[in-house]
Scaffold this active site. Structure first.
Site, mmCIF file in Angstrom:
data_model
loop_
_atom_site.group_PDB
_atom_site.id
_atom_site.type_symbol
_atom_site.label_atom_id
_atom_site.label_comp_id
_atom_site.label_asym_id
_atom_site.label_seq_id
_atom_site.Cartn_x
_atom_site.Cartn_y
_atom_site.Cartn_z
ATOM 1 C CG ASP A 1 -1.809 -1.190 1.280
ATOM 2 O OD1 ASP A 1 -2.293 -1.560 0.198
ATOM 3 O OD2 ASP A 1 -2.018 -1.762 2.360
ATOM 4 C CG HIS A 2 4.223 3.535 1.991
ATOM 5 N ND1 HIS A 2 5.586 3.692 1.977
ATOM 6 C CD2 HIS A 2 3.713 4.725 2.409
ATOM 7 C CE1 HIS A 2 5.896 4.918 2.391
ATOM 8 N NE2 HIS A 2 4.784 5.558 2.651
ATOM 9 C CG PHE A 3 3.616 5.298 -2.426
ATOM 10 C CD1 PHE A 3 2.697 6.102 -1.780
ATOM 11 C CD2 PHE A 3 4.967 5.464 -2.162
ATOM 12 C CE1 PHE A 3 3.125 7.084 -0.894
ATOM 13 C CE2 PHE A 3 5.383 6.439 -1.274
ATOM 14 C CZ PHE A 3 4.467 7.252 -0.632
ATOM 15 C CD GLU B 1 8.395 4.807 -5.772
ATOM 16 O OE1 GLU B 1 7.357 5.463 -5.973
ATOM 17 O OE2 GLU B 1 9.517 5.311 -5.700
ATOM 18 C CB ILE C 1 8.994 2.982 -0.137
ATOM 19 C CG1 ILE C 1 9.514 3.187 -1.557
ATOM 20 C CG2 ILE C 1 9.855 3.733 0.869
ATOM 21 C CD1 ILE C 1 9.306 4.599 -2.053
#
Lengths: 184, 126
Positions: free
Chosen positions: A33-35, A44, A46
């Site tokens: 979910d991030h991102f 992406e 992270i």
């Protein structure tokens, strides 16, 4: 998901310094979910800086708790400073080094260094951040609020982490680097 | 250590602990009202002063403890004359002018100006 953001304590000098590591895995839900992927690009993944800080705080919190044989309920009271210079992605190993600066009846202050080993790049841990944290001993609060006697801060998940890292729970171990075998 | 050197060290501690600019840390600035200090900041300031000056600060020595909970010292939301006298004896470094003018209990924190912290450090070092 368990709220434990370090995988192993690898060094511990009682009341002085603790080193812990965390392997960042794509199996962790939060990374998706991030991102997340969007129409404009792929996912992406992270590790959120807030969770990196949580790992630092858990490392330093264990150091503070261990210094008083886990008699105190140690809670993060203040992030005086937190700096992070680069992103951490799945496949990396984070190393947290916490140093105990001051400890008293009311709480403790710590300094922390955050490093990362990116397995995609052969090499050594690279320093990527630092944190100054203040911890409070919950039962010593100025308002005089009473909390349950049971130490709910250092629950079973933390106990398991420490046992599996070779840290004795009930008694204060002699200062020594931790070996690689779990405690009996 | 000169008074200027002590002030500069105190200023450095407050800049770090409260994330304020150097020029905000004037002698008359009140830690809470002017510099935004909250209760947990006082613990941080104690730790940072200990590190900066190399002395030990006992609980209640710099900032008061167990005053607001004592009915002899606080009644109807106001600090009693006995309470103010007790605070003065415990905390001779603090500035009581504003509290004596308006003894509301929430104003107790205003006795801590930057100058009060400097005075405290001077006494400890003296």
């Amino acid at each position: 998901m368990r709220w434990i953001w370090v995988d192993r304590v690898v060094e511990l000098e009682t009341g002085a310094r603790l080193v812990a590591v965390k392997n960042v895995s794509l199996a962790e839900d939060h990374l998706h979910d991030h991102f997340a992927a969007s129409e404009s690009g792929p996912a992406e993944a992270i590790m959120p800086a807030s969770l990196i800080l949580e790992g630092m705080a858990q490392s330093a919190g264990i150091l503070v708790g261990h210094a008083e044989r886990f008699k105190e309920k140690v809670i993060l009271a203040k992030v005086t400073r937190f700096e992070l210079e680069r992103d951490v992605t799945p496949g990396c190993t984070i190393r947290y080094t916490a140093t105990l600066d001051q400890i008293g009846a009311s709480g403790a202050s710590t300094s922390g260094v955050i490093e990362v080993l990116d397995h995609a790049r052969a090499g050594e841990f690279e320093r990527i951040g630092r944190a100054q944290l203040v911890f409070s001993h919950l039962d010593q609060n100025l308002a005089g609020t009473a909390y349950p006697e049971h130490n709910f801060v250092f629950g079973e998940t933390f106990k398991d982490l420490l046992r599996n890292s070779g840290v004795e729970w009930e008694s204060r171990p002699a200062d020594r680097p931790l070996d690689s075998s779990p405690a009996p | 250590m000169t008074q200027d050197e002590i002030f500069n060290k105190v200023q450095g501690v407050l800049v770090e602990a409260l994330a304020v600019d150097d020029d905000e840390v004037t002698p008359e600035a009140v830690l809470t009202r002017d510099l935004g200090a909250e209760s947990i900041d006082f613990l941080d300031i104690v730790f940072q002063l200990e590190q900066a000056f190399g002395f030990k600060i006992q609980p209640g020595e710099l900032f008061p403890e167990n005053v607001a909970q004592n009915p002899e010292y606080v009644q109807d939301g106001k600090v009693t004359p006995k309470g103010i006298a007790e605070l003065k004896s415990r905390l001779p470094h603090a500035n009581f002018a504003a509290l004596e003018a308006d003894p509301a209990v929430e104003r107790v924190a205003e006795i801590f100006t930057v100058e009060a912290i400097v005075k405290f450090c001077e006494r400890k070092l003296g």
